[in-house]
Write an enzyme that holds these catalytic residues in place. Sequence first.
Site, PDB file in Angstrom:
ATOM      1  N   CYS A  70     -17.707   3.312 -25.429  1.00  0.00           N
ATOM      2  CA  CYS A  70     -19.062   3.862 -25.463  1.00  0.00           C
ATOM      3  C   CYS A  70     -19.632   4.050 -24.068  1.00  0.00           C
ATOM      4  O   CYS A  70     -20.597   3.385 -23.675  1.00  0.00           O
ATOM      5  CB  CYS A  70     -19.960   2.973 -26.302  1.00  0.00           C
ATOM      6  SG  CYS A  70     -19.457   3.023 -28.014  1.00  0.00           S
ATOM      7  N   GLU A  98       4.705  -6.195   1.267  1.00  0.00           N
ATOM      8  CA  GLU A  98       4.136  -6.599  -0.027  1.00  0.00           C
ATOM      9  C   GLU A  98       3.835  -5.410  -0.930  1.00  0.00           C
ATOM     10  O   GLU A  98       2.681  -5.135  -1.231  1.00  0.00           O
ATOM     11  CB  GLU A  98       2.817  -7.350   0.215  1.00  0.00           C
ATOM     12  CG  GLU A  98       2.923  -8.489   1.183  1.00  0.00           C
ATOM     13  CD  GLU A  98       1.560  -9.087   1.526  1.00  0.00           C
ATOM     14  OE1 GLU A  98       0.589  -8.329   1.699  1.00  0.00           O
ATOM     15  OE2 GLU A  98       1.479 -10.313   1.611  1.00  0.00           O
ATOM     16  N   PRO A  99       4.857  -4.692  -1.375  1.00  0.00           N
ATOM     17  CA  PRO A  99       4.572  -3.573  -2.285  1.00  0.00           C
ATOM     18  C   PRO A  99       4.127  -4.060  -3.658  1.00  0.00           C
ATOM     19  O   PRO A  99       4.688  -5.020  -4.189  1.00  0.00           O
ATOM     20  CB  PRO A  99       5.920  -2.852  -2.379  1.00  0.00           C
ATOM     21  CG  PRO A  99       6.949  -3.865  -2.018  1.00  0.00           C
ATOM     22  CD  PRO A  99       6.291  -4.848  -1.098  1.00  0.00           C
ATOM     23  N   GLY A 157       0.785  -1.229   0.000  1.00  0.00           N
ATOM     24  CA  GLY A 157       0.000   0.000   0.000  1.00  0.00           C
ATOM     25  C   GLY A 157       0.817   1.278   0.000  1.00  0.00           C
ATOM     26  O   GLY A 157       0.258   2.366   0.174  1.00  0.00           O
ATOM     27  N   ARG A 167      -8.838   2.928 -14.128  1.00  0.00           N
ATOM     28  CA  ARG A 167      -8.762   3.591 -12.817  1.00  0.00           C
ATOM     29  C   ARG A 167      -9.462   4.953 -12.758  1.00  0.00           C
ATOM     30  O   ARG A 167     -10.110   5.264 -11.755  1.00  0.00           O
ATOM     31  CB  ARG A 167      -7.313   3.690 -12.337  1.00  0.00           C
ATOM     32  CG  ARG A 167      -6.698   2.287 -12.072  1.00  0.00           C
ATOM     33  CD  ARG A 167      -5.309   2.371 -11.451  1.00  0.00           C
ATOM     34  NE  ARG A 167      -5.349   2.888 -10.100  1.00  0.00           N
ATOM     35  CZ  ARG A 167      -5.024   4.105  -9.745  1.00  0.00           C
ATOM     36  NH1 ARG A 167      -4.602   4.976 -10.640  1.00  0.00           N
ATOM     37  NH2 ARG A 167      -5.119   4.485  -8.498  1.00  0.00           N
TER      38      ARG A 167
HETATM   39  C1  LIG Z   1      -3.296  -5.174  -3.084  1.00  0.00           C
HETATM   40  C2  LIG Z   1      -2.470  -5.776  -2.008  1.00  0.00           C
HETATM   41  C3  LIG Z   1      -1.132  -5.433  -1.877  1.00  0.00           C
HETATM   42  C4  LIG Z   1      -0.454  -4.407  -2.743  1.00  0.00           C
HETATM   43  O1  LIG Z   1      -1.029  -3.155  -2.640  1.00  0.00           O
HETATM   44  P1  LIG Z   1      -0.335  -1.904  -3.369  1.00  0.00           P
HETATM   45  O2  LIG Z   1      -1.208  -0.756  -3.038  1.00  0.00           O
HETATM   46  O3  LIG Z   1      -0.314  -2.209  -4.817  1.00  0.00           O
HETATM   47  O4  LIG Z   1       1.050  -1.802  -2.799  1.00  0.00           O
HETATM   48  C5  LIG Z   1      -0.401  -6.077  -0.906  1.00  0.00           C
HETATM   49  N1  LIG Z   1      -0.951  -7.003  -0.089  1.00  0.00           N
HETATM   50  C6  LIG Z   1      -2.247  -7.358  -0.193  1.00  0.00           C
HETATM   51  C7  LIG Z   1      -2.795  -8.383   0.713  1.00  0.00           C
HETATM   52  C8  LIG Z   1      -3.046  -6.751  -1.141  1.00  0.00           C
HETATM   53  O5  LIG Z   1      -4.335  -7.100  -1.232  1.00  0.00           O
END
Ligand SMILES: *Cc1c(COP(=O)(O)O)cnc(C)c1O
Length: 440
Positions: free
Chosen positions: A361, A290-291, A248, A330
């Site tokens: 469309c 987890e980026p 995130g 998005r």
């Molecule tokens: C979507 C997600 C991420 C990555 O989020 P980003 O905003 O792309 O960094 C990491 N971990 C989990 C569990 C997610 O659902």
Amino acid sequence: MFFHGTSRVNEKGHLEIGGVDVVTLAEQYGTPLYIYDVALIRARARAFKETFEKHGVKAQVAYASKAFSTIAIVQLIEEEGLSLDVVSGGELYTALKAGFPPERIHFHGNNKSRSELEMALDCGVGCIVVDNFYELQLLEELSRQRETVTDILLRVTPGIEAHTHDYILTGQEDSKFGFDLNNGQADEALQQAMQSTSLHVLGIHCHIGSQIFETTGFVLAAQKIFQKIADWREEYGFVPQIVNLGGGFGIRYTNEDDPLPAAQYVEQIIAEVKTQVEKFSLPMPEIWIEPGRSLVGDAGTTIYSIGSRKEVPNVRHYVAVDGGMSDNIRPALYEAKYEAVLANRVLDANEEVVSIAGKCCESGDMLIWDLPLPKAEAGDYLAVFCTGAYGYSMANNYNRLPRPAVVFVENGEAQLVVKRETYEDLVRLDVPLKIKVKKG
Ligand SMILES: *Cc1c(COP(=O)(O)O)cnc(C)c1O
């Protein structure tokens, strides 16, 4: 000028990425075209990884592949020594096809099917992030059948929602993901998992949101999780080997966005985990993050050809491109904002303010509102920045538009990594009608 990574203007006044003229790429591969700056992806990956190394903290940085999942990006992530998150059989399949080591794959998702779990167990993924009681039971059953012990993390919802500029603390979180940390669900899940001889709880996982610009949310999440871990050690003798704080981390889509460097997020996370570990006299766990977006987002640029215009006198100039919500949903989905330039006339002075329309469309198929540009004409190329995350991965065939090609550029060289879809591809899975229609 709004540039990232190796982007610059060359002597022709064209946008250049990775030492390659994007106008040349557009002519060679057609438009719309996704272009990725490989050096920038490498730099982003290293920044996360090296900060943990610098502080001597055991860690895994797992790329959340849902942001952009193709064989080539998975191979690049492998080259950089990161781990990988997948959330479906399809993302897992892509990773395996790319030759990614299964033991560095983590499997996420709030509704993994039996066959997806079987696939994960059969290929030997590193761990499964268990999201709910249904999955806990299913995974226990499948592991028992196979006479293996499956490593799992328990996904908890700590009651913190981090948004771009604020965070919300809630006792009870209204989320479809994970075991609630506050209402006894997480305790129940841990008990069940610890009682199973077929499951081994490596640790705890949480993910508090996306496009986060501050460290407060991560710090609060760590505090909540460690408070719970301290309780669990007392009650069940549970000590986690791993604490996973999710992804995130924010990126700069426009000049209004002000994210922190990766090192700063990581250092704050390390500092808070150390504080908590000391406070409760716990052994230091491995920290996993987890980026997704922050590894590939600003490395991606989409090139479009400009076509028609529509003038609404005294209201708006619409300028249409040859893609739209089919290659970047998005703006329609989240009102996401982007910056763009004319890739073939980057240095020309802005003369008007236009709104960039897609060709689908839907009136809502607008890519950018109120963008200052030189007088754009048919045949000019528009480069939209920061489309590397959740662009191609969310691309679709609405209006039967073929999905664009993807090109990686680095050190003056370009490589096609996803071919453009053809019309033939669009009908490849269609089955012609067999039932005779009665006439007359
Ligand atoms: C979507 C997600 C991420 C990555 O989020 P980003 O905003 O792309 O960094 C990491 N971990 C989990 C569990 C997610 O659902």
